[in-house]
Enzyme design. Structure first.
Site, PDB file in Angstrom:
ATOM      1  N   LYS A   1       0.827  -1.202  -0.044  1.00  0.00           N
ATOM      2  CA  LYS A   1       0.123  -0.090   0.012  1.00  0.00           C
ATOM      3  C   LYS A   1       0.805   1.498  -0.123  1.00  0.00           C
ATOM      4  O   LYS A   1       2.032   1.155   0.052  1.00  0.00           O
ATOM      5  CB  LYS A   1      -1.122  -0.017   1.110  1.00  0.00           C
TER       6      LYS A   1
HETATM    7  C1  LIG Z   1     -10.138  -2.420  -1.622  1.00  0.00           C
HETATM    8  C2  LIG Z   1      -9.472  -3.261  -0.446  1.00  0.00           C
HETATM    9  N1  LIG Z   1     -10.017  -3.385   0.743  1.00  0.00           N
HETATM   10  C3  LIG Z   1      -9.754  -3.903   1.730  1.00  0.00           C
HETATM   11  C4  LIG Z   1      -8.316  -4.440   1.734  1.00  0.00           C
HETATM   12  C5  LIG Z   1      -7.717  -5.200   3.027  1.00  0.00           C
HETATM   13  O1  LIG Z   1      -6.757  -4.752   3.434  1.00  0.00           O
HETATM   14  P1  LIG Z   1      -5.730  -5.363   4.469  1.00  0.00           P
HETATM   15  O2  LIG Z   1      -5.015  -6.459   3.635  1.00  0.00           O
HETATM   16  O3  LIG Z   1      -5.020  -4.400   4.963  1.00  0.00           O
HETATM   17  O4  LIG Z   1      -6.697  -6.216   5.374  1.00  0.00           O
HETATM   18  C6  LIG Z   1      -7.496  -4.508   0.421  1.00  0.00           C
HETATM   19  C7  LIG Z   1      -6.242  -5.182   0.421  1.00  0.00           C
HETATM   20  O5  LIG Z   1      -5.675  -5.302  -0.511  1.00  0.00           O
HETATM   21  C8  LIG Z   1      -8.149  -3.776  -0.659  1.00  0.00           C
HETATM   22  O6  LIG Z   1      -7.410  -3.868  -1.786  1.00  0.00           O
END
Ligand SMILES: Cc1ncc(COP(=O)(O)O)c(C=O)c1O
Length: 393
Positions: A191
């Site tokens: 990210k």
């Molecule tokens: C659009 C979106 N929402 C939520 C997430 C979940 O993030 P995390 O890996 O921090 O739980 C991601 C992860 O890539 C994502 O792309």
């Protein structure tokens, strides 16, 4: 052969110093660094409250939980997202209601949301869960207006949107993080800023923030994380069942160092996006992403679309040809309604969301991250253009 990985995190001496400080401090789980990261992240997006959590998936779960969303409730979201978005809705026994995306920006099509809500068919609709896909802000003015009219809550999936800004009526350019009722960020390894794994919920609502703090650590009262230090007490109450979603100080230390570089990272991402778009605009076989007017794109992803009718190969073969040239690319996203679990549980079928399916069939995400050198960017451009030249009809 030159090689460009899909992602490489940008970690340096500041991250090392912060992490070593935690390791030597004797306090490695949630503590002073996590609390400082919350304060500094809140200041960065301009939010009143920020709660650091283990990941954005947990952030979304807690946000919906804090709003009281439960079994049988309905939440509108996009099928063009990572499974975490809809999974968080399902955790609570609620139902993800997918609405197709707009063909240009690939975000929720607000007109379709409006039309669906207006039918009155969704008797248990409680919230809207827009995703700022790739780092491009959704049309929040219209979504907020729909939410207000129908008494819905708004939770933003801002996993891609650290640093994104959106032009809002009466507020000007506003950073994502203070727009809906709650915003959920990701600091996953790829990210825009990373803590390896991590997330944050921001809100203007003190009561919601408090609920999330408590629920993120088993339902223990607010300062439970202090219970092992000299100022803390061994005693705690559990008034409700919670979750284990706290962020450790080791992770938060990375976040503190990354946050200081967030604007610099953002500028480099925008610069790379600009170089790509400059090189690819005018290529008949390529559709470049366009930043919507009134948004400052965070360029978490650079999603290029192929025009199949102009090429002798499809997306999958195109991805493979780039890989053979040493350029690793990815695909965002596989629409959720094409996945078995969403079909079995909720009855979705291929064909339900044609715009998302069309985007999926033609899209690929090019490497875009601040650790890329100018040579890397040039190499990606040359590789894409060479592949187009070789495969054009
Ligand atoms: C659009 C979106 N929402 C939520 C997430 C979940 O993030 P995390 O890996 O921090 O739980 C991601 C992860 O890539 C994502 O792309």
């Amino acid at each position: 052969m030159h090689r460009v990985p899909f992602h490489r995190p940008c970690l340096g001496p500041d991250e090392e110093r912060e992490v070593v400080e935690v390791l030597r401090s004797g306090w490695i789980t949630t503590g002073p660094k996590a609390k400082r990261f919350e304060r500094e992240f809140a200041a960065y997006v301009g939010a009143s409250h920020a709660v650091a959590v283990a990941h954005c998936t947990g952030a979304l779960h807690l946000a919906l939980y804090a709003l009281g969303i439960g079994p049988g409730d309905e939440v509108i979201t996009t099928p063009f997202t990572f499974t975490a978005t809809a999974e968080a809705i399902a955790y609570l026994g609620a139902r993800p209601i997918f609405v197709d995306i707009e063909p240009d920006g690939l975000n929720l099509d607000v007109s379709k949301v409006e039309a669906l809500v207006a039918t009155g068919r969704l008797k248990r609709l409680r919230a809207l869960l827009p995703v700022h896909f790739a780092g491009q802000g959704c049309d929040m003015d219209r979504l907020l207006e729909i939410a207000k009219r129908h008494e819905l809550k708004v939770v933003e999936d801002a996993a891609h949107a650290v640093g994104s800004r959106i032009q809002l009526a009466g507020r000007g350019m506003v950073k994502v993080g203070t727009i809906g009722d709650l915003s959920c960020f990701s600091f996953y390894a790829t990210k825009n800023i990373t803590t390896a794994e991590g997330g944050m919920v921001t809100t203007e609502d003190e009561a919601l923030a408090h609920k999330i703090v408590v629920a993120s650590l088993h339902g223990m009262n607010r300062d439970a994380w202090k219970r092992y230090d000299s100022t803390g007490s061994w005693y705690y109450e559990i008034d409700e069942l919670g979750f284990k979603y706290n962020l450790s100080d080791v992770h938060a230390a990375l976040g503190l160092a990354q946050l200081k570089r967030a604007d610099e990272f953002q500028r480099r991402r925008a610069q790379i996006a600009h170089l790509y778009s400059e090189a690819f605009t005018g290529q008949a076989a390529l559709q470049v992403p366009q930043a919507r007017e009134g948004v400052e794109h965070a360029w978490h992803l650079y999603v290029l679309r192929l025009r199949a009718e102009r090429l002798r190969v499809g997306r999958d073969a195109f991805v493979e040809l780039l890989r053979q040239r040493g350029v690793s690319v990815s695909v965002h996203c596989i629409p959720l309604h094409l996945m078995r679990v969403y079909q079995d549980r909720y009855g979705y079928r291929p064909g339900d969301f044609p715009i998302a399916e069309d985007a999926y069939s033609r899209c690929l995400s090019l490497p875009i991250y601040p650790a890329m050198t100018d040579r890397d960017v040039e190499y990606v451009v040359d590789s894409v253009l060479a592949t187009v030249r070789e495969q054009s009809k």
